[in-house]
Scaffold this motif. Sequence first.
Motif, PDB file in Angstrom:
ATOM      1  N   SER A  83       3.454   2.841   6.694  1.00  0.00           N
ATOM      2  CA  SER A  83       3.312   3.674   5.648  1.00  0.00           C
ATOM      3  C   SER A  83       4.084   3.407   4.367  1.00  0.00           C
ATOM      4  O   SER A  83       5.603   3.625   4.708  1.00  0.00           O
ATOM      5  CB  SER A  83       3.195   4.982   6.014  1.00  0.00           C
ATOM      6  N   PRO A  84       3.970   3.087   3.308  1.00  0.00           N
ATOM      7  CA  PRO A  84       4.811   3.081   2.295  1.00  0.00           C
ATOM      8  C   PRO A  84       4.942   4.395   1.498  1.00  0.00           C
ATOM      9  O   PRO A  84       5.093   4.334   0.191  1.00  0.00           O
ATOM     10  CB  PRO A  84       4.142   2.173   1.149  1.00  0.00           C
ATOM     11  N   THR A  85       4.990   5.487   2.174  1.00  0.00           N
ATOM     12  CA  THR A  85       4.930   6.705   1.492  1.00  0.00           C
ATOM     13  C   THR A  85       6.358   7.224   0.740  1.00  0.00           C
ATOM     14  O   THR A  85       6.301   7.592  -0.257  1.00  0.00           O
ATOM     15  CB  THR A  85       5.059   7.951   2.660  1.00  0.00           C
ATOM     16  N   PHE A  86       7.377   6.270   1.247  1.00  0.00           N
ATOM     17  CA  PHE A  86       8.897   6.589   0.429  1.00  0.00           C
ATOM     18  C   PHE A  86       9.079   5.682  -0.390  1.00  0.00           C
ATOM     19  O   PHE A  86       9.841   5.776  -1.380  1.00  0.00           O
ATOM     20  CB  PHE A  86       9.911   6.921   1.690  1.00  0.00           C
ATOM     21  N   VAL A  95       5.198   1.153  -2.117  1.00  0.00           N
ATOM     22  CA  VAL A  95       4.676  -0.068  -1.910  1.00  0.00           C
ATOM     23  C   VAL A  95       5.086  -0.974  -0.626  1.00  0.00           C
ATOM     24  O   VAL A  95       6.407  -1.103  -0.596  1.00  0.00           O
ATOM     25  CB  VAL A  95       4.650  -0.891  -3.172  1.00  0.00           C
ATOM     26  N   GLU A  96       4.330  -1.287  -0.081  1.00  0.00           N
ATOM     27  CA  GLU A  96       4.649  -2.342   1.111  1.00  0.00           C
ATOM     28  C   GLU A  96       3.913  -3.445   1.041  1.00  0.00           C
ATOM     29  O   GLU A  96       2.827  -3.502   1.184  1.00  0.00           O
ATOM     30  CB  GLU A  96       4.434  -1.520   2.465  1.00  0.00           C
ATOM     31  N   PRO A  97       4.649  -4.798   1.067  1.00  0.00           N
ATOM     32  CA  PRO A  97       3.861  -6.124   1.059  1.00  0.00           C
ATOM     33  C   PRO A  97       3.623  -6.733   2.322  1.00  0.00           C
ATOM     34  O   PRO A  97       4.096  -6.478   3.318  1.00  0.00           O
ATOM     35  CB  PRO A  97       4.927  -6.734   0.251  1.00  0.00           C
ATOM     36  N   TYR A  98       2.472  -7.399   2.431  1.00  0.00           N
ATOM     37  CA  TYR A  98       1.848  -8.057   3.350  1.00  0.00           C
ATOM     38  C   TYR A  98       1.423  -9.430   3.145  1.00  0.00           C
ATOM     39  O   TYR A  98       1.073  -9.622   1.886  1.00  0.00           O
ATOM     40  CB  TYR A  98       0.952  -7.402   4.031  1.00  0.00           C
ATOM     41  N   GLU A  99       1.357 -10.421   3.957  1.00  0.00           N
ATOM     42  CA  GLU A  99       0.890 -11.637   3.619  1.00  0.00           C
ATOM     43  C   GLU A  99      -0.066 -11.784   4.817  1.00  0.00           C
ATOM     44  O   GLU A  99       0.048 -11.572   6.043  1.00  0.00           O
ATOM     45  CB  GLU A  99       2.003 -12.702   3.584  1.00  0.00           C
ATOM     46  N   TYR A 116      -0.496  -5.765  -1.138  1.00  0.00           N
ATOM     47  CA  TYR A 116       0.350  -4.688  -1.466  1.00  0.00           C
ATOM     48  C   TYR A 116      -0.289  -3.354  -1.038  1.00  0.00           C
ATOM     49  O   TYR A 116      -1.376  -2.986  -1.707  1.00  0.00           O
ATOM     50  CB  TYR A 116       0.590  -4.741  -2.847  1.00  0.00           C
ATOM     51  N   HIS A 117       0.298  -2.673  -0.258  1.00  0.00           N
ATOM     52  CA  HIS A 117      -0.096  -1.244   0.101  1.00  0.00           C
ATOM     53  C   HIS A 117       0.477  -0.403  -0.547  1.00  0.00           C
ATOM     54  O   HIS A 117       1.877  -0.175  -0.415  1.00  0.00           O
ATOM     55  CB  HIS A 117      -0.069  -1.219   1.753  1.00  0.00           C
ATOM     56  N   PHE A 118      -0.081   0.490  -1.505  1.00  0.00           N
ATOM     57  CA  PHE A 118       0.767   1.595  -2.400  1.00  0.00           C
ATOM     58  C   PHE A 118       0.184   2.835  -1.713  1.00  0.00           C
ATOM     59  O   PHE A 118      -0.946   3.167  -1.317  1.00  0.00           O
ATOM     60  CB  PHE A 118       0.181   1.630  -3.674  1.00  0.00           C
ATOM     61  N   ASP A 119       1.086   3.718  -1.619  1.00  0.00           N
ATOM     62  CA  ASP A 119       1.001   4.980  -1.343  1.00  0.00           C
ATOM     63  C   ASP A 119       1.399   5.872  -2.478  1.00  0.00           C
ATOM     64  O   ASP A 119       2.762   6.005  -2.574  1.00  0.00           O
ATOM     65  CB  ASP A 119       1.550   5.657   0.129  1.00  0.00           C
TER      66      ASP A 119
END
Length: 103
Positions: free
Chosen positions: A7-10, A13-17, A24-27
């Motif tokens: 979770s990119p809560t803090f 954004v958390e990137p993935y391939e 890109y997963h944004f919270d």
Amino acid sequence: HTGAVKSPTFTLVEPYEIGDIRAYHFDLYRLVDPEELEFMGIRDYFDEDALCLIEWPQQGAGFLPKADLTITIRPHNTGRALTLSPQGSRGEAWCAAVALEYK
């Protein structure tokens, strides 16, 4: 993607391939002011080839591009149900591809 999804809560954004796809997963839940997105370079993430998944998009109102697809997730029995709502031709194409995959 296989494995855990962080979770990119803090971090916002958390990137993935995923194969050839950059995702890109944004919270945006903890976003105080939508203008913060400009400072983090939000526009750089939204190129033609990237898949951007955004939780709490209303927190970024005025600084996010128009969505191609809205995904609504709700509890269902012991799991979850998803509703896909395309917001244009790109979203319609994704829905058609998903429909073919899971027929």
